[in-house]
Scaffold this active site. Structure first.
Site, PDB file in Angstrom:
ATOM      1  CE1 TYR A  34     -14.963   3.099  -2.102  1.00 14.19           C
ATOM      2  CE2 TYR A  34     -13.101   3.591  -3.543  1.00 14.19           C
ATOM      3  CZ  TYR A  34     -13.612   3.344  -2.275  1.00 14.19           C
ATOM      4  OH  TYR A  34     -12.762   3.333  -1.196  1.00 14.19           O
ATOM      5  CD  GLU A  92       6.023  -3.940   3.287  1.00  8.80           C
ATOM      6  OE1 GLU A  92       5.403  -4.853   3.861  1.00  8.80           O
ATOM      7  OE2 GLU A  92       6.397  -2.898   3.867  1.00  8.80           O
ATOM      8  CE  LYS A 142      -3.536   2.362   2.684  1.00  7.55           C
ATOM      9  NZ  LYS A 142      -4.459   2.256   3.817  1.00  7.55           N
ATOM     10  NE  ARG A 158      -5.741   9.679   3.578  1.00  3.62           N
ATOM     11  CZ  ARG A 158      -4.452   9.824   3.393  1.00  3.62           C
ATOM     12  NH1 ARG A 158      -3.925  11.043   3.423  1.00  3.62           N
ATOM     13  NH2 ARG A 158      -3.686   8.777   3.196  1.00  3.62           N
ATOM     14  CE  LYS A 190      -6.117   1.769  -0.361  1.00  6.95           C
ATOM     15  NZ  LYS A 190      -6.668   1.715   0.955  1.00  6.95           N
ATOM     16  NE  ARG A 235      -3.673   7.434   6.179  1.00  7.21           N
ATOM     17  CZ  ARG A 235      -4.330   7.968   7.197  1.00  7.21           C
ATOM     18  NH1 ARG A 235      -3.708   8.201   8.346  1.00  7.21           N
ATOM     19  NH2 ARG A 235      -5.607   8.296   7.079  1.00  7.21           N
TER      20      ARG A 235
END
Ligand code: PBG
Length: 326
Positions: A315, A235, A197, A207, A250, A219
């Protein structure tokens, strides 16, 4: 005599010929629909930067999930938006917290013909908006955060999640959650790990949707640096070794190269998250009449599948499923 010329256009001449040689399939079963449920509202609230998406009440969540499922979408990813936030994010593991109530509603509505995944993170629940608890210097404390993730995993599983989706990018989070689930006799619950990510600008609209913008800083101390693809593979391998059942990249579009590498190098079940900003920019262009929404959405989702993703969180799931089956 002239040498027989290659004529690729022969196979493009009719829809039937094109269908016959099509390499990539896009179907509703490849899509996972993210949904938001918010505590303390009486009506679903439209999310301005994500036209067509809402913060749901428990009742509208039930209806929306039902409608999406009726179009052939099999899986859902739920995000909770609590009324009460604190430094630890304790509503995240409250057995009666909004996410757990939402999970119970989805379980009840969808039965076991569908897959319910719970996003597992703290940013929606902490008053500072970071994905974990902070140390004295204001940095996210990895190991204390992972301890809290274990509690969230149990609460979400007891509420009915088939899988949990840890999205905080803490080191060792998958192993810790796997251990907590197994110790509690929840071996059946799977982990869809947000493995690679990236610290992305494309999370902006989310957000607003999840009310989780960090109050200070960003972040990049825990999410990945966008230029790194070898590290993404490390990862992903680490999460597989720690016990992930499905791994995720992502965002999707700016990282299709990572999606392709992840598939080629691991051959592991792979998801890609077509995030809020990717949705918002396409919606905005479509609303202005600058793009044909249907063609653009299906092209984008196909590109993510072609890059090697087995599953696409998007979405657009409801509309796309409609277009694919209609
Ligand atoms: C963190 C989380 C984020 C998204 C999913 N889980 C936001 C972030 O890291 O800031 C983004 C999803 C999207 O943009 O659609 N819990």
């Amino acid at each position: 005599m002239s040498f027989p010329q290659s004529r690729p256009r022969r196979l493009r001449r009719t829809p039937a010929l094109r269908e016959l040689i099509r390499e990539t399939e896009l179907a509703p079963r490849h899509l996972i629909a993210p949904l938001f449920v918010k505590e303390g509202i009486l009506e679903p609230q439209p999310i301005d930067s994500m036209p067509g998406q809402h913060q749901h009440t428990l009742e509208s969540l039930r209806k929306e999930a039902h409608e999406i499922a009726s179009k052939g979408v099999v899986a859902f990813m739920l995000f909770g938006v609590p009324e009460r936030k604190d430094p630890q994010g304790s509503e995240a593991w409250n057995p009666d917290g909004i996410a757990q109530r939402g999970l119970r509603v989805l379980r009840e509505e969808l039965g076991h013909d569908h897959v319910v995944v719970a996003d597992l993170c703290l940013d929606e629940y902490t008053d500072h908006g970071h994905c974990g608890v902070l140390d004295a210097e204001g940095h996210v404390d990895n190991d204390r955060t992972v301890e809290l993730y274990r509690r969230i995993a149990l609460a979400q599983s007891v509420a009915g999640a088939d899988m949990v989706g840890p999205s905080g990018m803490m080191d060792g989070q998958v192993a810790a959650i796997r251990e907590a689930l197994d110790e509690a006799g929840l071996e059946r619950v799977g982990i869809m790990a947000y493995a690679a990510k990236f610290a992305s600008a494309f999370y902006g609209p989310f957000r607003e949707a999840a009310e989780c913008a960090p109050r200070f800083g960003d972040r990049s101390g825990y999410q990945m640096d966008p230029p790194n693809s070898d590290e993404a593979i490390r990862e992903i391998r680490a999460d597989i070794e720690e016990g992930a059942d499905i791994v995720m990249v992502k965002p999707a579009l700016p990282y299709l190269d990572v999606v392709r590498r992840a598939k080629d190098e691991t051959r592991f079940p792979l998801a890609a998250y077509n995030v809020s900003g990717e949705y918002a920019m396409l919606k905005a262009a479509a609303r202005n009449g600058w793009l044909d929404e249907r063609r653009a959405v299906l092209e984008v989702l196909t590109s993510i599948r072609r890059a090697g993703a087995d599953l696409v969180l998007t979405y657009h799931a409801k509309d796309a499923a409609d277009w694919l089956t209609g």
